[in-house]
Design an enzyme around this catalytic site. Structure first.
Site, PDB file in Angstrom:
ATOM      1  N   GLY A  25       0.901  -1.285  -0.064  1.00  0.00           N
ATOM      2  CA  GLY A  25       0.104   0.079  -0.079  1.00  0.00           C
ATOM      3  C   GLY A  25       0.775   1.135  -0.005  1.00  0.00           C
ATOM      4  N   ASP A  26       0.453   2.543  -0.195  1.00  0.00           N
ATOM      5  CA  ASP A  26       0.886   3.753  -0.263  1.00  0.00           C
ATOM      6  C   ASP A  26       1.939   3.853  -1.289  1.00  0.00           C
ATOM      7  OD1 ASP A  26      -0.573   4.061   2.436  1.00  0.00           O
ATOM      8  OD2 ASP A  26       0.948   2.917   3.302  1.00  0.00           O
ATOM      9  N   LYS A  30      -0.853   5.148  -5.410  1.00  0.00           N
ATOM     10  CA  LYS A  30      -1.976   4.778  -6.541  1.00  0.00           C
ATOM     11  C   LYS A  30      -2.854   5.923  -6.716  1.00  0.00           C
ATOM     12  CE  LYS A  30      -3.597   1.601  -3.912  1.00  0.00           C
ATOM     13  NZ  LYS A  30      -2.605   1.418  -2.871  1.00  0.00           N
ATOM     14  N   VAL A  61       7.372  11.294 -11.391  1.00  0.00           N
ATOM     15  CA  VAL A  61       8.613  11.821 -10.699  1.00  0.00           C
ATOM     16  C   VAL A  61       8.220  13.097  -9.929  1.00  0.00           C
ATOM     17  CG1 VAL A  61      10.418  11.285 -12.419  1.00  0.00           C
ATOM     18  CG2 VAL A  61       8.852  13.217 -13.057  1.00  0.00           C
ATOM     19  N   GLY A  62       6.909  13.200  -9.496  1.00  0.00           N
ATOM     20  CA  GLY A  62       6.408  14.086  -8.236  1.00  0.00           C
ATOM     21  C   GLY A  62       5.002  14.153  -8.380  1.00  0.00           C
ATOM     22  N   GLN A  96      -5.329  -0.261  -0.794  1.00  0.00           N
ATOM     23  CA  GLN A  96      -4.369  -1.252  -0.185  1.00  0.00           C
ATOM     24  C   GLN A  96      -3.503  -1.857  -1.116  1.00  0.00           C
ATOM     25  OE1 GLN A  96      -7.724  -2.180   1.399  1.00  0.00           O
ATOM     26  NE2 GLN A  96      -7.350  -0.055   2.395  1.00  0.00           N
ATOM     27  N   ALA A 152      -8.145   3.099   3.508  1.00  0.00           N
ATOM     28  CA  ALA A 152      -7.203   3.426   2.471  1.00  0.00           C
ATOM     29  C   ALA A 152      -7.199   5.317   2.635  1.00  0.00           C
ATOM     30  CB  ALA A 152      -7.813   3.288   1.194  1.00  0.00           C
ATOM     31  N   GLY A 153      -5.983   5.611   2.126  1.00  0.00           N
ATOM     32  CA  GLY A 153      -5.993   7.084   1.960  1.00  0.00           C
ATOM     33  C   GLY A 153      -5.041   7.646   0.850  1.00  0.00           C
ATOM     34  N   HIS A 154      -5.891   8.341  -0.058  1.00  0.00           N
ATOM     35  CA  HIS A 154      -5.061   8.752  -1.151  1.00  0.00           C
ATOM     36  C   HIS A 154      -4.975  10.304  -1.054  1.00  0.00           C
ATOM     37  CE1 HIS A 154      -6.884   5.192  -3.782  1.00  0.00           C
ATOM     38  NE2 HIS A 154      -6.056   4.845  -2.901  1.00  0.00           N
TER      39      HIS A 154
HETATM   40  P1  IMP Z   1      -7.147  -2.765   8.421  1.00  0.00           P
HETATM   41  O1  IMP Z   1      -7.324  -2.610   6.970  1.00  0.00           O
HETATM   42  O2  IMP Z   1      -7.354  -1.466   9.098  1.00  0.00           O
HETATM   43  O3  IMP Z   1      -7.745  -3.967   9.139  1.00  0.00           O
HETATM   44  O4  IMP Z   1      -5.498  -2.935   8.668  1.00  0.00           O
HETATM   45  C1  IMP Z   1      -4.913  -4.157   8.295  1.00  0.00           C
HETATM   46  C2  IMP Z   1      -3.487  -3.964   7.884  1.00  0.00           C
HETATM   47  O5  IMP Z   1      -3.394  -3.429   6.626  1.00  0.00           O
HETATM   48  C3  IMP Z   1      -2.673  -3.171   8.831  1.00  0.00           C
HETATM   49  O6  IMP Z   1      -1.415  -3.608   8.597  1.00  0.00           O
HETATM   50  C4  IMP Z   1      -2.764  -1.650   8.154  1.00  0.00           C
HETATM   51  O7  IMP Z   1      -1.669  -0.835   8.382  1.00  0.00           O
HETATM   52  C5  IMP Z   1      -2.795  -1.885   6.533  1.00  0.00           C
HETATM   53  N1  IMP Z   1      -3.454  -1.132   5.634  1.00  0.00           N
HETATM   54  C6  IMP Z   1      -4.859  -0.764   5.737  1.00  0.00           C
HETATM   55  N2  IMP Z   1      -5.043   0.212   4.747  1.00  0.00           N
HETATM   56  C7  IMP Z   1      -3.806   0.412   4.226  1.00  0.00           C
HETATM   57  C8  IMP Z   1      -3.567   1.346   3.223  1.00  0.00           C
HETATM   58  O8  IMP Z   1      -4.354   2.109   2.686  1.00  0.00           O
HETATM   59  N3  IMP Z   1      -2.371   1.473   3.143  1.00  0.00           N
HETATM   60  C9  IMP Z   1      -1.221   0.825   3.830  1.00  0.00           C
HETATM   61  N4  IMP Z   1      -1.631  -0.235   4.755  1.00  0.00           N
HETATM   62  C10 IMP Z   1      -2.709  -0.185   5.172  1.00  0.00           C
END
Ligand code: IMP
Length: 427
Positions: A12-13, A16, A413-414, A223, A39-41
């Protein structure tokens, strides 16, 4: 027919959000198919930063249909907050469609996520505590509450009452915490129902109609591969299916409708939460990457664990999702490094292994086999054509392509939309 799935290849991260945002401009429909507001975009448009957790990145363009599919777990409070925040910034949200089959995150899911995580002690998963896992547990236990229930207050009340009876008992008897009041939760959720009503639809039907009509549909994975419930580093995973196949189940389309799969690869590795990470760096280089890349969680603010790029993981992600093209992100974060390492295999008990091991015990003991490549030590953020990248940057990317067996489709690249080098057509 043109349906492209974008997924993360690592933990993840990977960036995307930016890739999806870039492709969303060309798409008619943008779809989230799994996960929730874990998620966090972060997307930067004309210098304005948007942090999205639940809504598809395509929302930032007007005139798109943006679908939150049945495979997503929806916290209605968060969804409404995001809708309102966008409206405040002048963004048209009328294209949003929320699946009537998606499951709802309830207040007891959030609390259970917290207390269950605490009770794991040394075995904690490091969840985002957004109630994601407990909501998927209820979905699989066949006692979940769905978006369509919001539109039938009697059905909703009956399901809520049954769930509260069980969950309040569990919370009190096992975890020693107070549960929730029926009337309060009912009132809160039926208010959400009124506000969400205009967006609720049969999204599988909408998607299939659009695919049939030849529209461009973009599936936005949240993710990533190694957080996939089946294919990730179990149990340090999320509770959904971020791999490309997840798009079929989580959106209600057939596998024959997917025309391309794009795997987003960050030029180095990061991980939040617990679990093995063979190429993790605990030194100055790791700190340099964290600071240069601002590697702190979008959702939780946690510092991310940083390390070298793992080619074995990218190869693995390539075949579990059938990736056609890699979109390499954040290459510029490596601009200052004199030397760069790429993991091409693992060593375990003196033997070379190429496959990503299922056993976490093995995983935590493997030694990465690195190839060391010279860095380029010059800025790349202004570059817009592949051939203009420094030779050593191209060598690094091309070696990754050889190791993983996946073609290069894009290089970023940014953070800006314009800081994108395109090598192939993604639709
Ligand atoms: P959950 O999805 O909150 O149940 O977390 C389960 C695992 O997935 C943990 O290790 C979180 O840190 C990881 N995780 C969940 N969503 C993300 C994401 O968007 N980016 C990175 N890691 C994530």
């Amino acid at each position: 027919m043109s349906a492209t799935v974008v997924i993360g290849t690592q933990w993840g991260d990977e960036g995307k959000g930016k890739i999806v945002d870039y492709l969303a401009e060309k798409a008619d429909v943008v779809v989230r198919y799994q996960g929730g507001n874990n998620a966090g975009h972060t997307v930067v448009v004309d210098g304005q930063e948007f942090k999205l957790h639940l809504l598809p990145s395509g929302m930032l363009y007007s005139g798109k249909i943006c679908v939150v599919g049945n495979g997503v777990v929806v916290d209605p409070q968060v969804m409404l907050q995001e809708i309102k925040a966008m409206q405040k910034k002048g963004i048209d949200t009328s294209g949003l469609r929320l699946s009537n089959r998606a499951h709802l995150i309830m207040p007891y899911h959030r609390l259970l996520d917290e207390v269950e995580e605490e009770s794991r002690g040394d075995h904690k998963i490091g969840t985002t505590k957004r109630g994601i896992g407990p909501c998927y547990m209820d979905k699989n236990a066949r006692c979940g509450i769905r978006v369509c229930d919001l539109l039938e207050p009697e059905e909703f009340s009956e399901k809520l009452a049954r769930n509260l009876e069980a969950k309040n008992h569990l919370l009190k008897a096992v975890y020693g915490v107070e549960g929730f009041d029926f009337e309060t939760v009912k009132k809160e959720y039926l208010e959400y129902a009124q506000q969400l009503r205009p967006y609720i639809a049969d999204t599988s039907a909408i998607l299939n109609d659009n695919i049939k009509a030849g529209k461009k549909v973009l599936f936005e994975g949240a993710q990533a591969t190694l957080l996939d419930l089946d294919h990730g580093t179990y149990p340090y995973v999320t509770s959904s299916h971020p791999i490309a196949g997840g798009a079929c189940i989580g959106a209600g389309i057939g596998p024959t409708k997917i025309s391309k799969v794009v795997g987003v690869v960050k030029a180095y590795s990061t991980r939040v939460g617990e679990g093995p990470f063979p190429t993790e760096l605990h030194d100055e280089v790791g700190n340099h990457i964290r600071e240069e890349g601002h590697e702190y969680g979008t959702t939780t603010g946690r510092p991310r664990r940083c390390g070298w790029l793992d080619g074995c993981i990218v190869r693995y992600a390539g075949y579990v999702s059938g990736i056609d093209y890699m979109a390499i992100t954040r290459l510029d974060i490596l601009d200052k490094l004199p030397k760069i390492k790429l993991c091409v295999a693992y060593k375990y008990n003196g033997q070379i292994i190429n496959e990503y091991p299922a056993s976490l015990n093995v995983m935590s003991k493997v030694e990465p086999v690195y190839e060391e490549l010279p860095g380029w030590q010059e800025p790349t953020t202004h570059i817009r054509a592949y051939q203009d990248l420094p030779l050593n940057a191209r060598r690094y990317i091309e070696r990754l392509s050889e190791v993983s067996g996946i073609a290069i489709g894009m290089v970023s690249v940014g953070p800006g939309r314009e800081q994108t080098i395109i090598l192939a057509d993604m639709f």
